[in-house]
Design a protein around this motif. Structure first.
Motif, PDB file in Angstrom:
ATOM      1  N   TRP A   1      -0.262  -2.676   5.005  1.00  0.00           N
ATOM      2  CA  TRP A   1      -1.061  -3.486   4.100  1.00  0.00           C
ATOM      3  C   TRP A   1      -0.253  -3.950   2.897  1.00  0.00           C
ATOM      4  CZ3 TRP A   1      -5.700   0.426   4.052  1.00  0.00           C
ATOM      5  CH2 TRP A   1      -6.404   0.293   5.264  1.00  0.00           C
TER       6      TRP A   1
ATOM      7  N   ASP B   1       0.838  -1.191   0.000  1.00  0.00           N
ATOM      8  CA  ASP B   1       0.000   0.000   0.000  1.00  0.00           C
ATOM      9  C   ASP B   1       0.877   1.248   0.000  1.00  0.00           C
ATOM     10  OD1 ASP B   1      -3.096   0.619   0.653  1.00  0.00           O
ATOM     11  OD2 ASP B   1      -1.806   2.156   1.562  1.00  0.00           O
TER      12      ASP B   1
ATOM     13  N   ARG C   1      -6.043  -8.568   0.592  1.00  0.00           N
ATOM     14  CA  ARG C   1      -5.198  -7.674   1.385  1.00  0.00           C
ATOM     15  C   ARG C   1      -4.863  -8.343   2.715  1.00  0.00           C
ATOM     16  NH1 ARG C   1      -7.901  -2.465   3.754  1.00  0.00           N
ATOM     17  NH2 ARG C   1      -8.001  -3.790   5.628  1.00  0.00           N
TER      18      ARG C   1
ATOM     19  N   LEU D   1      -5.124   1.373  -7.342  1.00  0.00           N
ATOM     20  CA  LEU D   1      -4.512   0.068  -7.541  1.00  0.00           C
ATOM     21  C   LEU D   1      -4.884  -0.485  -8.910  1.00  0.00           C
ATOM     22  CD1 LEU D   1      -2.954  -2.423  -6.504  1.00  0.00           C
ATOM     23  CD2 LEU D   1      -5.084  -3.203  -5.430  1.00  0.00           C
TER      24      LEU D   1
ATOM     25  N   TYR E   1      -0.916  -6.468  -0.777  1.00  0.00           N
ATOM     26  CA  TYR E   1      -1.962  -7.002  -1.647  1.00  0.00           C
ATOM     27  C   TYR E   1      -1.380  -8.164  -2.450  1.00  0.00           C
ATOM     28  CZ  TYR E   1      -4.167  -2.560  -0.470  1.00  0.00           C
ATOM     29  OH  TYR E   1      -4.704  -1.501   0.214  1.00  0.00           O
TER      30      TYR E   1
END
Length: 910
Positions: A135, A127, A153, A194, A137
């Motif tokens: 975080w 993130d 996540r 994203l 992903y």
């Protein structure tokens, strides 16, 4: 001779012969709806970027590279953390962390993934606010029977992933019946949005030389119109979302379709992609760049066939053509898979999706052309990209002002340039984008570095470039799959670390000697210091020793530092628990030379510390006569399959990139070599037929993955490679492990031939360490040795000319010498020599070990000028057994006398 296409977004292979000129005369980019050009078409023009003309490409020696970690199992993407630790995901589900402080890599999690076809754990990103929220992903094919891929996540705290923190942002329905194209790259724009790339997930094999638009009943999985050209399907797209704090996402402004979903999925930013494998977002203007891996078709195009790989630029959301268009919006004819007839091409201004498999709108946005595109043959527009198999990828756009205090920031020369790279062709290019956003030119970046299948490229917060390489073999853990760091130094240059190790395998306890002596620094005045980290222990010094007392795989790192604070790092691994087999060939005969009317007795002994008992049937041994011999030692390194007659050809094969698609025993993207040999076994003219395929390329015999042509490969080389492949299907004659062989094959064959006895054995592996193979060989060459073929020395070579009757020789000068390495002197009684009495004369001595070693024979040559006659004289030598380095030295007490005599050849007599 590699089969091209794509495995896990990975891809095809072939020969590379890059052009060497920078070009700026290709088609420019198009401002999609504001440049005055019609969408879908380009006007060829020269575009020159406005740049500071005082800037020059930096000296390559100012870039230092270091291997941080290696030995990955299909690494797919990396994410660089603020502390310069690196997350790396492997396709089969492992999540690994490279610890920059400890200089070690470890697995921190393993997801249950579906890793069939091209799926698996494909993407990772952190993130933008990672330092506050921790975080990360991940995107992967979910294990089990549900055909979906998840974008999830998690929280990463320290080096631990909190698996309970899992949030599923979205699911992408897929099919798992046919290969290929999963893409799966994750990246953030500087605006916090994203991006996720997805492949078209369509049957890529049964396309009959066309595009995948099979509309026949029951063939929906072979119709890309149901995925990439479908506005209500997530596949074949670049999706753009805004992650929310609660683990959901929202739709940002400016995607391709309305947020209400009335025309298509609102997450779609780009559609019409085949396999958008690597994506980057320009941090200043949010332009999206990606490499799209093209198909293999037989559809004629501007340059050969419509099989382009593309580098695309999206300034706005849009439809980028596939499966209707490629490159500069060159159209595919409408192909009827039922009747096998071609129909008209679509209009790129008004593409229509009338497929029965389409669930979205029929009238699609205007098709956008690629920014750069190239096929399998040489490109007229972009000659620097080379030719052969391809796998285009987009890297970052670099801006100097975004790294204001970065220690390793790139020079301003690269400001505003886009980096692109090719997984198969192994190059990186710096692409200049002009002030209007159009392509202006490209140039090689770091061409001196030989990347092995680069698969991801990122710039770290400190300005260093990180490269992730997939490695040589498909679907495999590769020793050369690695994480590299590249640093640029404006002032003091970083040292380059280099590890030399005496052994990497063995049983515990195992003592290893390590040396940093080949490390270097381009700033020659710098004084270097060396720190080793072996497991948790640290040592200093240019050379160190370490004893491993337990079995296992150990990482070793070397940090080389200069007094200015510059550092370089190298890594290697030691595997303790399995000792390589030992192979010794015994003989009472001479093991360097053969003579007429002689025989060679031998006994092959094999021992292995872990296997204990050796099954003689598992020892591969052969004895052959080859008509060539001078480069035999290097050719032998290629004879892995045991047929020494094809050693040189196997080395030629290995120098090409055929290995990217073919392995010896198992199917990769192309068939195994042994399977090819089996299919062609016993067929008349098989070598010629196979050689033709190697040169011309083709598809159909092993599925529809096309094999690219090798038009520059000489026919003789293609025939040799075909013969080598066919030999793999033949049972090799087994040589007994003990015997006596009469040497007769050389008679009447000239003096360049050699007999080769070779033996190899692969052990069973032990203590978690893979099986190891060892080999041994004896090479018997003609006892006549041309003096100019010496391996080391200080004598001058006199090239044969009309004046010397075309005799090449060495000019023996006072105080000079020549040497020949590892000559077996067993049973050698004398050395005959062809010598010319021309000069001051003097003493010729034959010595062991060095030019100052013990003399075992000598000859005094009187002065004279008899340049028209050569004499054959004999040098008796002291009886000596075994292999020795042999030195021929030349001297005269009068140091003013320089030239002593000339020597043509020597002959070892038994």
């Amino acid at each position: 001779m590699n089969h091209v296409k794509i495995i896990g977004g990975l891809l095809a292979a072939c020969l590379l012969n890059p052009a060497t000129l920078i070009t700026g005369s290709e088609s420019g980019g198009i401002d999609r709806f504001s440049s005055g050009e019609k969408p879908g078409f380009r006007q060829d023009r020269v575009v020159v970027a406005k740049q500071n003309t005082s800037l020059h490409a930096p000296d390559s020696s100012r870039f230092s590279h270091m291997m941080l970690a290696q030995g990955f199992d299909e690494p797919m993407e990396m994410a660089i953390l603020p502390n310069l630790n690196v997350l790396i995901v492997e396709r089969k589900g492992a999540i690994k962390l490279y610890d920059a402080g400890a200089k070690q890599t470890r697995t921190i999690a393993h997801l249950k993934v579906f890793s069939g076809i091209e799926d698996g754990l494909l993407g990772v990103a952190i993130d933008p606010d990672f330092e506050k929220n921790n975080w990360i992903y991940l995107y992967y094919g979910v294990g089990g029977d549900q055909n979906v891929s998840n974008l999830e996540r998690y929280e990463l705290r320290g080096d631990q992933i909190d698996m309970a923190s899992k949030k599923v942002l979205m699911q992408v329905p897929t099919q798992r019946t046919y290969c290929c194209h999963s893409a799966g790259y994750l990246t953030f724009g500087s605006d916090g949005l994203l991006y996720l790339s997805t492949g078209d997930n369509t049957n890529a094999e049964e396309i009959e030389g066309h595009n995948p638009t099979d509309e026949r009943p029951g063939r929906a999985l072979s119709d890309g119109q149901g995925t990439t050209a479908n506005t209500r399907d997530y596949r074949g797209k670049i999706l753009r979302i805004k992650p929310e704090a609660d683990g959901t996402y929202s739709i940002p402004e400016g995607n391709l379709f309305p947020k209400d979903g009335s025309k298509g999925f609102p997450e779609i930013y780009v559609m019409g992609c085949r396999n958008p494998f690597r994506v980057s977002v320009d941090p200043k203007n949010q332009y999206v760049y990606w490499g799209d891996v093209g198909p293999d078709t037989n559809v004629p195009a501007e340059e050969n066939f419509l099989s382009y790989d593309e580098i695309n630029q999206a300034r706005k959301p849009g439809f980028f053509g596939y499966p209707y268009f490629l490159g500069n919006n060159e159209g595919f004819p409408k192909y009827d898979f039922e009747t096998k007839k071609e129909g008209p091409k679509q209009d790129p201004l008004h593409p229509v999706n009338n497929s029965p498999n389409n669930t979205g709108i029929k009238e699609l946005p205007p098709a956008q052309p690629a920014m750069i595109w190239y096929g399998k043959g040489p490109s007229k527009r972009w000659p620097m990209v080379g030719k052969g198999g391809a796998s285009a990828m987009a890297g970052p756009v670099y801006y100097s002002d975004q790294y204001p205090n970065a220690k390793y920031k790139l020079p301003d020369y690269y400001n505003g340039k886009l980096f692109i790279y090719d997984w198969i062709r192994k190059w990186i290019m710096a692409v200049t984008i002009d002030e209007t956003g159009n392509y202006a030119g490209m140039e090689p970046f770091l061409p001196h570095l030989k990347f092995v299948a680069p698969i991801d490229m990122k710039i770290a917060p400190d300005g260093a470039i990180y490269m992730l390489t997939y490695g040589t073999n498909w679907f495999a853990k590769n020793a050369d799959a690695g994480l590299l760091r590249i640093e640029y130094s404006e002032g003091n240059r970083n040292p380059i670390a280099d590890i030399q190790i005496d052994r990497q395998f063995g049983a515990a306890p195992m003592t290893v000697s390590l040396s940093a002596e080949k490390s270097r620094d381009y700033d020659t005045q710098d004084k270097l210091s060396f720190e080793w980290k072996i497991g948790e222990k640290k040592q200093t010094g240019t050379t160190v020793k370490h004893t491993f007392t337990k079995t296992g795989i150990y990482d070793i790192s070397l940090t080389v530092s200069d007094q200015q604070g510059g550092t370089g790092v190298a890594t290697t691994q030691v595997k303790v628990g399995n000792t390589p087999p030992e192979i010794v060939v015994q003989s009472s005969a001479n093991k360097s030379f053969y003579w007429d009317n002689t025989s060679f007795d031998y006994k092959i002994n094999v021992a292995d510390a872990e296997d204990k008992t050796i099954n003689n049937a598992s020892v591969a041994a052969s004895f052959s006569y080859l008509k060539f011999g001078k480069d035999l030692a290097s050719a032998l390194s290629g004879a892995s399959h045991g047929n020494i007659k094809y050693a040189a050809t196997e080395k030629l094969y290995a120098s090409l990139d055929c290995k990217a698609c073919h392995t010896m025993d198992t199917k990769s993207i192309g068939p195994a070599l042994k399977e090819i040999a089996k299919r062609y076994a016993g067929k008349e003219g098989a070598d010629q037929q196979l050689a033709g395929k190697i040169i011309k390329g083709g598809s159909g015999n092993w599925g529809t993955y096309a094999m690219p042509p090798h038009m520059d490969l000489p026919e003789k080389d293609a025939r040799d490679i075909a013969g080598y492949i066919l030999s793999l299907g033949k049972e090799q004659p087994r040589l007994p492990l003990q015997g006596n062989i009469r040497l007769t094959e050389h008679v009447g064959q000239g003096k360049e031939g050699a007999y080769v006895l070779q033996a190899s054995y692969t052990d069973k592996g032990a203590n978690g360490i893979e099986p190891l193979k060892s080999s041994g060989h004896v090479v018997l060459r003609n006892p006549l040795v041309q003096m100019e073929d010496f391996e080391e020395g200080s004598a001058n070579v006199s090239i044969g000319t009309l004046n010397t009757d075309y005799v090449s020789s060495i000019w023996a000068k006072n105080g000079k010498y020549v040497s020949f390495r590892q000559i077996d002197l067993t049973r050698i009684k004398k050395i005959r020599i062809r010598i010319q009495q021309q000069g001051a004369g003097g003493l010729l001595e034959v010595k062991l070990k060095s030019h100052q070693g013990v003399a075992i024979g000598s000859l005094t040559m009187p002065a004279g000028q008899d340049k028209d006659n050569w004499k054959e004289l004999e040098i008796p030598v002291t009886a000596t057994a075994g292999f020795h380095d042999l030195y021929f030295t030349f001297s005269n007490p009068d140091k003013n006398k320089v030239g002593l005599f000339f020597i043509d050849w020597i002959y070892f007599e038994n």
